[in-house]
Write a protein that holds these residues in place. Structure first.
Motif, PDB file in Angstrom:
ATOM      1  N   MET A   1       0.953  -1.277  -0.031  1.00 60.53           N
ATOM      2  CA  MET A   1       0.106   0.094   0.033  1.00 60.53           C
ATOM      3  C   MET A   1       1.044   1.325  -0.153  1.00 60.53           C
ATOM      4  O   MET A   1       1.884   1.524   0.949  1.00 60.53           O
ATOM      5  CB  MET A   1      -0.876   0.182   1.308  1.00 60.53           C
ATOM      6  CG  MET A   1      -2.038   1.057   1.314  1.00 60.53           C
ATOM      7  SD  MET A   1      -3.087   0.754   2.935  1.00 60.53           S
ATOM      8  CE  MET A   1      -3.567  -0.759   2.651  1.00 60.53           C
ATOM      9  N   THR A   2       0.638   2.312  -0.872  1.00 65.25           N
ATOM     10  CA  THR A   2       1.410   3.405  -0.994  1.00 65.25           C
ATOM     11  C   THR A   2       0.752   4.415  -0.213  1.00 65.25           C
ATOM     12  O   THR A   2       1.708   5.437  -0.021  1.00 65.25           O
ATOM     13  CB  THR A   2       1.769   3.640  -2.410  1.00 65.25           C
ATOM     14  OG1 THR A   2       0.373   3.978  -3.002  1.00 65.25           O
ATOM     15  CG2 THR A   2       2.348   2.719  -3.211  1.00 65.25           C
ATOM     16  N   GLU A   3      -0.304   4.626   0.124  1.00 60.00           N
ATOM     17  CA  GLU A   3      -0.687   5.586   0.856  1.00 60.00           C
ATOM     18  C   GLU A   3      -0.027   5.893   2.160  1.00 60.00           C
ATOM     19  O   GLU A   3       0.555   4.787   2.892  1.00 60.00           O
ATOM     20  CB  GLU A   3      -2.108   5.393   1.229  1.00 60.00           C
ATOM     21  CG  GLU A   3      -3.219   5.444  -0.112  1.00 60.00           C
ATOM     22  CD  GLU A   3      -3.726   4.088  -0.245  1.00 60.00           C
ATOM     23  OE1 GLU A   3      -4.840   4.086  -1.000  1.00 60.00           O
ATOM     24  OE2 GLU A   3      -3.102   3.095   0.274  1.00 60.00           O
ATOM     25  N   LYS A   4      -0.214   7.127   2.692  1.00 61.26           N
ATOM     26  CA  LYS A   4       0.604   7.505   3.950  1.00 61.26           C
ATOM     27  C   LYS A   4      -0.646   8.044   4.827  1.00 61.26           C
ATOM     28  O   LYS A   4      -1.622   8.659   4.369  1.00 61.26           O
ATOM     29  CB  LYS A   4       1.497   8.434   3.644  1.00 61.26           C
ATOM     30  CG  LYS A   4       2.831   7.780   3.237  1.00 61.26           C
ATOM     31  CD  LYS A   4       3.946   8.671   3.025  1.00 61.26           C
ATOM     32  CE  LYS A   4       5.086   8.071   2.465  1.00 61.26           C
ATOM     33  NZ  LYS A   4       6.532   8.961   2.601  1.00 61.26           N
ATOM     34  N   CYS A   5      -0.419   7.865   6.199  1.00 61.79           N
ATOM     35  CA  CYS A   5      -1.505   8.332   7.002  1.00 61.79           C
ATOM     36  C   CYS A   5      -1.519  10.043   6.839  1.00 61.79           C
ATOM     37  O   CYS A   5      -0.367  10.718   6.766  1.00 61.79           O
ATOM     38  CB  CYS A   5      -0.966   8.217   8.560  1.00 61.79           C
ATOM     39  SG  CYS A   5      -1.990   9.098   9.611  1.00 61.79           S
ATOM     40  N   ILE A   6      -2.765  10.515   7.069  1.00 62.00           N
ATOM     41  CA  ILE A   6      -2.931  11.955   6.662  1.00 62.00           C
ATOM     42  C   ILE A   6      -2.404  12.961   7.807  1.00 62.00           C
ATOM     43  O   ILE A   6      -2.427  14.126   7.876  1.00 62.00           O
ATOM     44  CB  ILE A   6      -4.356  12.291   6.494  1.00 62.00           C
ATOM     45  CG1 ILE A   6      -5.147  12.022   7.310  1.00 62.00           C
ATOM     46  CG2 ILE A   6      -4.506  11.561   5.000  1.00 62.00           C
ATOM     47  CD1 ILE A   6      -6.739  12.103   7.245  1.00 62.00           C
ATOM     48  N   CYS A   8       0.245  11.433  10.795  1.00 55.45           N
ATOM     49  CA  CYS A   8       1.651  11.292  11.103  1.00 55.45           C
ATOM     50  C   CYS A   8       2.801  10.750   9.847  1.00 55.45           C
ATOM     51  O   CYS A   8       4.001  10.920  10.182  1.00 55.45           O
ATOM     52  CB  CYS A   8       1.863  10.052  12.026  1.00 55.45           C
ATOM     53  SG  CYS A   8       1.428   8.442  11.454  1.00 55.45           S
ATOM     54  N   ARG A   9       1.863  10.723   8.602  1.00 56.52           N
ATOM     55  CA  ARG A   9       2.668  10.544   7.355  1.00 56.52           C
ATOM     56  C   ARG A   9       3.501   8.928   7.261  1.00 56.52           C
ATOM     57  O   ARG A   9       4.414   8.909   6.497  1.00 56.52           O
ATOM     58  CB  ARG A   9       3.604  11.564   6.934  1.00 56.52           C
ATOM     59  CG  ARG A   9       3.070  12.965   7.164  1.00 56.52           C
ATOM     60  CD  ARG A   9       1.752  13.211   5.923  1.00 56.52           C
ATOM     61  NE  ARG A   9       2.155  12.907   4.784  1.00 56.52           N
ATOM     62  CZ  ARG A   9       1.355  12.859   3.955  1.00 56.52           C
ATOM     63  NH1 ARG A   9       0.088  12.552   4.010  1.00 56.52           N
ATOM     64  NH2 ARG A   9       1.990  12.471   2.419  1.00 56.52           N
ATOM     65  N   ASN A  29      -1.531   2.308  11.891  1.00 55.08           N
ATOM     66  CA  ASN A  29      -1.290   1.430  12.938  1.00 55.08           C
ATOM     67  C   ASN A  29      -0.399   2.042  13.759  1.00 55.08           C
ATOM     68  O   ASN A  29       0.047   1.704  14.985  1.00 55.08           O
ATOM     69  CB  ASN A  29      -0.810  -0.015  12.358  1.00 55.08           C
ATOM     70  CG  ASN A  29      -1.893  -0.756  11.606  1.00 55.08           C
ATOM     71  OD1 ASN A  29      -2.937  -0.667  12.124  1.00 55.08           O
ATOM     72  ND2 ASN A  29      -1.346  -1.199  10.551  1.00 55.08           N
ATOM     73  N   THR A  30       0.045   3.353  13.296  1.00 54.67           N
ATOM     74  CA  THR A  30       1.055   4.074  14.165  1.00 54.67           C
ATOM     75  C   THR A  30       0.326   5.098  15.233  1.00 54.67           C
ATOM     76  O   THR A  30       0.731   4.816  16.388  1.00 54.67           O
ATOM     77  CB  THR A  30       1.995   4.806  13.528  1.00 54.67           C
ATOM     78  OG1 THR A  30       2.739   3.860  12.468  1.00 54.67           O
ATOM     79  CG2 THR A  30       3.004   5.494  14.214  1.00 54.67           C
ATOM     80  N   CYS A  31      -0.313   5.932  14.548  1.00 52.11           N
ATOM     81  CA  CYS A  31      -1.016   6.933  15.405  1.00 52.11           C
ATOM     82  C   CYS A  31      -2.471   6.549  15.765  1.00 52.11           C
ATOM     83  O   CYS A  31      -3.276   7.447  16.570  1.00 52.11           O
ATOM     84  CB  CYS A  31      -1.010   8.365  14.836  1.00 52.11           C
ATOM     85  SG  CYS A  31      -2.068   8.639  13.411  1.00 52.11           S
TER      86      CYS A  31
END
Length: 66
Positions: A1-6, A8-9, A29-31
């Motif tokens: 998956m290439t998307e990043k969190c809006i 924490c990135r 899964n990080t923030c």
């Protein structure tokens, strides 16, 4: 998956749900941020949340105020 969190990135994401094969509900899964990707546009939202969508709620509000 290439998307990043809006928020924490980071790219440690899980797909929670696929909606109409057009939208995904993602969770970082990080923030812990949860969002819909891509964001639905105005036309889609108007169609999805038309007057009929609110009828059961409006009826309940009317009955409870009697």
């Amino acid at each position: 998956m290439t998307e990043k969190c809006i928020i924490c990135r980071k790219n440690h994401l899980s797909i929670i749900e696929n909606i109409n094969t057009r939208f995904k509900v993602l969770k970082c899964n990080t923030c812990g941020m949860i969002w819909v990707n891509p964001q639905p546009g105005d036309e889609y939202l108007k169609e999805a949340y038309n007057e009929k969508y609110y009828e059961p709620w409006l009826k309940e509000q009317f009955i409870s105020k009697r």
